[in-house]
Scaffold this active site. Structure first.
Site, short mmCIF file in Angstrom:
data_model
loop_
_atom_site.label_atom_id
_atom_site.label_comp_id
_atom_site.label_asym_id
_atom_site.label_seq_id
_atom_site.Cartn_x
_atom_site.Cartn_y
_atom_site.Cartn_z
N PHE A 74 0.83 -1.22 0.00
CA PHE A 74 0.00 0.00 0.00
C PHE A 74 0.87 1.28 0.00
CE2 PHE A 74 -2.31 2.78 3.30
CZ PHE A 74 -2.89 3.59 2.33
N ALA A 132 9.14 -3.02 3.73
CA ALA A 132 8.60 -4.38 3.69
C ALA A 132 8.32 -4.88 5.09
CB ALA A 132 9.59 -5.32 3.00
N THR A 173 5.89 2.56 12.68
CA THR A 173 4.52 2.91 13.01
C THR A 173 4.41 3.57 14.38
OG1 THR A 173 2.42 1.86 13.65
CG2 THR A 173 4.34 0.48 13.76
N ASP A 174 3.34 4.29 14.61
CA ASP A 174 3.10 4.88 15.94
C ASP A 174 2.66 3.82 16.95
OD1 ASP A 174 0.52 4.40 14.96
OD2 ASP A 174 -0.26 6.40 15.39
N GLU A 175 2.31 2.60 16.45
CA GLU A 175 1.81 1.56 17.36
C GLU A 175 2.88 1.09 18.34
OE1 GLU A 175 -0.81 -1.36 15.71
OE2 GLU A 175 -1.32 -0.11 14.00
N TYR A 187 2.36 -7.57 16.12
CA TYR A 187 2.79 -6.65 15.05
C TYR A 187 3.61 -5.50 15.61
CZ TYR A 187 2.48 -2.64 11.87
OH TYR A 187 2.78 -1.54 11.11
N SER A 188 3.05 -4.77 16.60
CA SER A 188 3.76 -3.58 17.09
C SER A 188 5.03 -3.97 17.83
CB SER A 188 2.85 -2.72 17.95
OG SER A 188 2.27 -3.45 19.00
N LYS A 208 7.64 -4.58 15.17
CA LYS A 208 8.11 -3.30 14.59
C LYS A 208 9.01 -2.58 15.60
CE LYS A 208 7.26 -1.57 11.18
NZ LYS A 208 7.88 -1.66 9.81
N LYS A 212 -7.98 -4.04 5.41
CA LYS A 212 -7.79 -2.98 6.40
C LYS A 212 -9.09 -2.18 6.53
CE LYS A 212 -3.37 -3.91 7.09
NZ LYS A 212 -2.17 -3.31 6.60
N VAL A 230 -17.60 -3.20 13.18
CA VAL A 230 -16.83 -2.22 13.97
C VAL A 230 -16.51 -2.87 15.31
CG1 VAL A 230 -16.94 0.03 15.13
CG2 VAL A 230 -17.92 -0.23 12.85
N TYR A 231 -15.21 -2.88 15.67
CA TYR A 231 -14.80 -3.53 16.93
C TYR A 231 -15.37 -2.81 18.15
CZ TYR A 231 -11.24 -6.57 14.82
OH TYR A 231 -10.58 -7.54 14.10
P1 NAD Z 1 1.45 -3.67 3.20
O1 NAD Z 1 1.12 -4.89 3.99
O2 NAD Z 1 0.41 -3.07 2.32
O3 NAD Z 1 2.72 -3.97 2.26
C1 NAD Z 1 3.83 -4.69 2.71
C2 NAD Z 1 4.68 -5.08 1.50
O4 NAD Z 1 5.85 -5.78 2.00
C3 NAD Z 1 3.97 -6.02 0.53
O5 NAD Z 1 4.18 -5.58 -0.80
C4 NAD Z 1 4.63 -7.38 0.77
O6 NAD Z 1 4.65 -8.20 -0.37
C5 NAD Z 1 6.03 -6.95 1.20
N1 NAD Z 1 6.67 -7.98 2.03
C6 NAD Z 1 6.14 -8.61 3.12
N2 NAD Z 1 7.01 -9.52 3.60
C7 NAD Z 1 8.12 -9.45 2.81
C8 NAD Z 1 9.37 -10.13 2.81
N3 NAD Z 1 9.64 -11.10 3.71
N4 NAD Z 1 10.29 -9.80 1.88
C9 NAD Z 1 10.03 -8.83 0.96
N5 NAD Z 1 8.85 -8.17 0.89
C10 NAD Z 1 7.91 -8.48 1.82
O7 NAD Z 1 2.00 -2.61 4.26
P2 NAD Z 1 1.84 -1.02 4.29
O8 NAD Z 1 0.57 -0.68 4.95
O9 NAD Z 1 2.15 -0.46 2.94
O10 NAD Z 1 3.02 -0.64 5.30
C11 NAD Z 1 4.34 -0.42 4.82
C12 NAD Z 1 5.24 -0.11 5.99
O11 NAD Z 1 4.78 1.06 6.67
C13 NAD Z 1 5.30 -1.22 7.06
O12 NAD Z 1 6.62 -1.32 7.51
C14 NAD Z 1 4.36 -0.72 8.15
O13 NAD Z 1 4.78 -1.19 9.41
C15 NAD Z 1 4.55 0.79 8.03
N6 NAD Z 1 3.38 1.61 8.46
C16 NAD Z 1 2.15 1.37 7.94
C17 NAD Z 1 1.08 2.19 8.32
C18 NAD Z 1 -0.30 2.01 7.73
O14 NAD Z 1 -1.23 2.72 8.17
N7 NAD Z 1 -0.51 1.16 6.75
C19 NAD Z 1 1.28 3.20 9.24
C20 NAD Z 1 2.56 3.41 9.75
C21 NAD Z 1 3.61 2.60 9.34
#
Ligand code: NAD
Length: 366
Positions: A14, A84, A136-138, A162-163, A166, A201, A218-219
């Site tokens: 994403f 990733a 993440t802020d989590e 998860y958090s 991270k 999500k 909704v949780y």
């Molecule tokens: P997402 O789940 O949409 O995408 C994750 C990507 O990582 C995918 O394309 C997946 O194929 C790839 N991936 C997963 N495991 C892998 C591996 N072992 N090797 C290579 N690639 C791998 O996640 P997102 O929501 O785009 O989040 C991206 C980053 O931003 C994450 O690190 C997440 O912790 C952080 N983040 C997300 C949010 C949010 O609201 N979505 C907020 C803050 C931080």
């Protein structure tokens, strides 16, 4: 400033896909997208830029240390942007193992390969090199309703697998600055929303359930509060930190838009009432809820998630004062754009819901 070659992990997810597009559109930099293409990765999210000569793709699992080392040897990047991750909290509760592997062990392999490359660089190249770890802020845990927002010095207190994974990776990244002088930057961001978010999500779930006339889950009582940031603003913040952030520093990134989950879901439903009136939505008449008057009539409260943090809020003063970054998109406008995107790009999410996006890349027909 010279052109960079950026090794960007998770570029088919994403935030990653929005960031790849942002970098190609706003700089001359070259991007090497390193992605395993897990269920959350979708190469169709980058179909508009895949023929750009400044874009390259490598299907690699960051848990594979040899493959990661070979990538650094082959591409000799000037910078790493590491996104990733396994990112879905509910999945981390059902099966934490992959979160430990990808988020902690995978980050470790990237740091090790970056260190080897960094130590081989000329002094000029060392000045340019950056390893940007995206988090993440989590990791900061949960706030009471009256508590001040998370700052960069808030102690870590993660509550989900998860958090916690991270948080562990953030600590590793910072240790590589202190121990090996690797030029690391860390950012911690609040909840993102916008185009190309995987339909497991909250935001896409609400939109897609509503337009098909299904109950919107909704949780608990929907009281949990999150801060919301439009994904394009996050991409802009990330590139700002990469290019202008101070080595070893952490920057919190947020939208200054706190909403309870219930407020958020109702806002999306109200936008849908405008954008796709129920009277013109044929799926509603054919659904289990043919008599609803407004999309919010579909809201259903479900058993809360264990360890569900009450509130997250970000104090983004530092990135504003030191780097001049502020979000550009307001919450109403950002959510309207997002709703319109999901209504207009039905092929993208229908191919995910049907599983077609994965079958075709395995050479199978659905
Ligand atoms: P997402 O789940 O949409 O995408 C994750 C990507 O990582 C995918 O394309 C997946 O194929 C790839 N991936 C997963 N495991 C892998 C591996 N072992 N090797 C290579 N690639 C791998 O996640 P997102 O929501 O785009 O989040 C991206 C980053 O931003 C994450 O690190 C997440 O912790 C952080 N983040 C997300 C949010 C949010 O609201 N979505 C907020 C803050 C931080």
């Amino acid at each position: 400033m010279s052109v960079r070659k950026i090794l960007l992990t998770g570029g088919s997810g994403f935030i990653g896909s929005n960031l790849v597009r942002h970098i190609l559109n706003h700089s001359e930099d070259v991007v090497v997208n390193v992605d395993k293409l897990t269920y959350a990765g979708n190469s169709e999210s980058l179909s508009d830029i895949e023929s750009n000569p400044r874009y390259h793709f490598e299907q690699v699992d960051i848990v594979d240390s040899l493959a990661v080392a070979n990538l650094f040897e082959k591409h000799q990047p000037d910078a790493v942007m590491h996104l990733a991750a396994e990112s879905h909290v509910d999945r981390s509760i059902d099966g934490p193992g992959q979160f430990i592997q990808t988020n902690i062990v995978g980050t470790f392999h990237l740091l090790m390969s970056a260190k080897v490359l960094f130590e081989s660089l000329s002094e000029d190249k060392k000045q340019l090199f950056r390893f940007h770890h995206i988090s993440t802020d989590e990791v900061y845990g949960s706030l009471g309703m009256q508590d001040p927002a998370f700052s960069e010095s808030t102690p870590y207190d993660p509550h989900s697998p998860y958090s916690a994974s991270k948080a562990a990776s953030d600590h590793l990244a910072r240790a590589w600055v202190d121990t090996y002088q690797l030029p690391v930057l860390v950012t911690n961001c609040s909840n993102n929303y916008g185009p190309y978010q995987f339909p497991e999500k909250l935001v896409p779930v609400v939109i897609l359930k509503a337009i098909s006339g299904q109950s919107i889950p909704v949780y608990g009582k929907g009281e949990n509060v999150r801060d919301w940031l439009y994904v394009e603003d996050h991409a802009d913040a990330l590139y700002t930190v990469l290019t202008r952030g101070a080595i070893g520093e952490t920057y919190n990134i947020g939208g200054n838009n706190e909403r309870s989950n219930l407020e958020l879901v109702k806002m999306i439903c109200n936008i849908l009432d405008d954008e796709m009136p129920i009277s013109k939505n044929e799926a509603i008449a054919a659904s289990d809820h043919p008599d609803i008057k407004r999309y919010e009539d579909l809201i259903t409260f479900v058993t809360d998630r264990p360890g569900h943090d009450l509130r997250y809020a970000i104090d983004a003063t530092k990135i504003r004062d030191e780097l001049g970054w502020e979000p550009k998109e307001g919450i109403e406008g950002g959510f309207r754009k997002t709703v319109r995107w999901y209504l207009k790009n039905q092929d993208w999410w229908k191919r995910i819901l049907s599983g077609q996006y994965r079958l075709e890349r395995q050479g199978l027909d659905a």
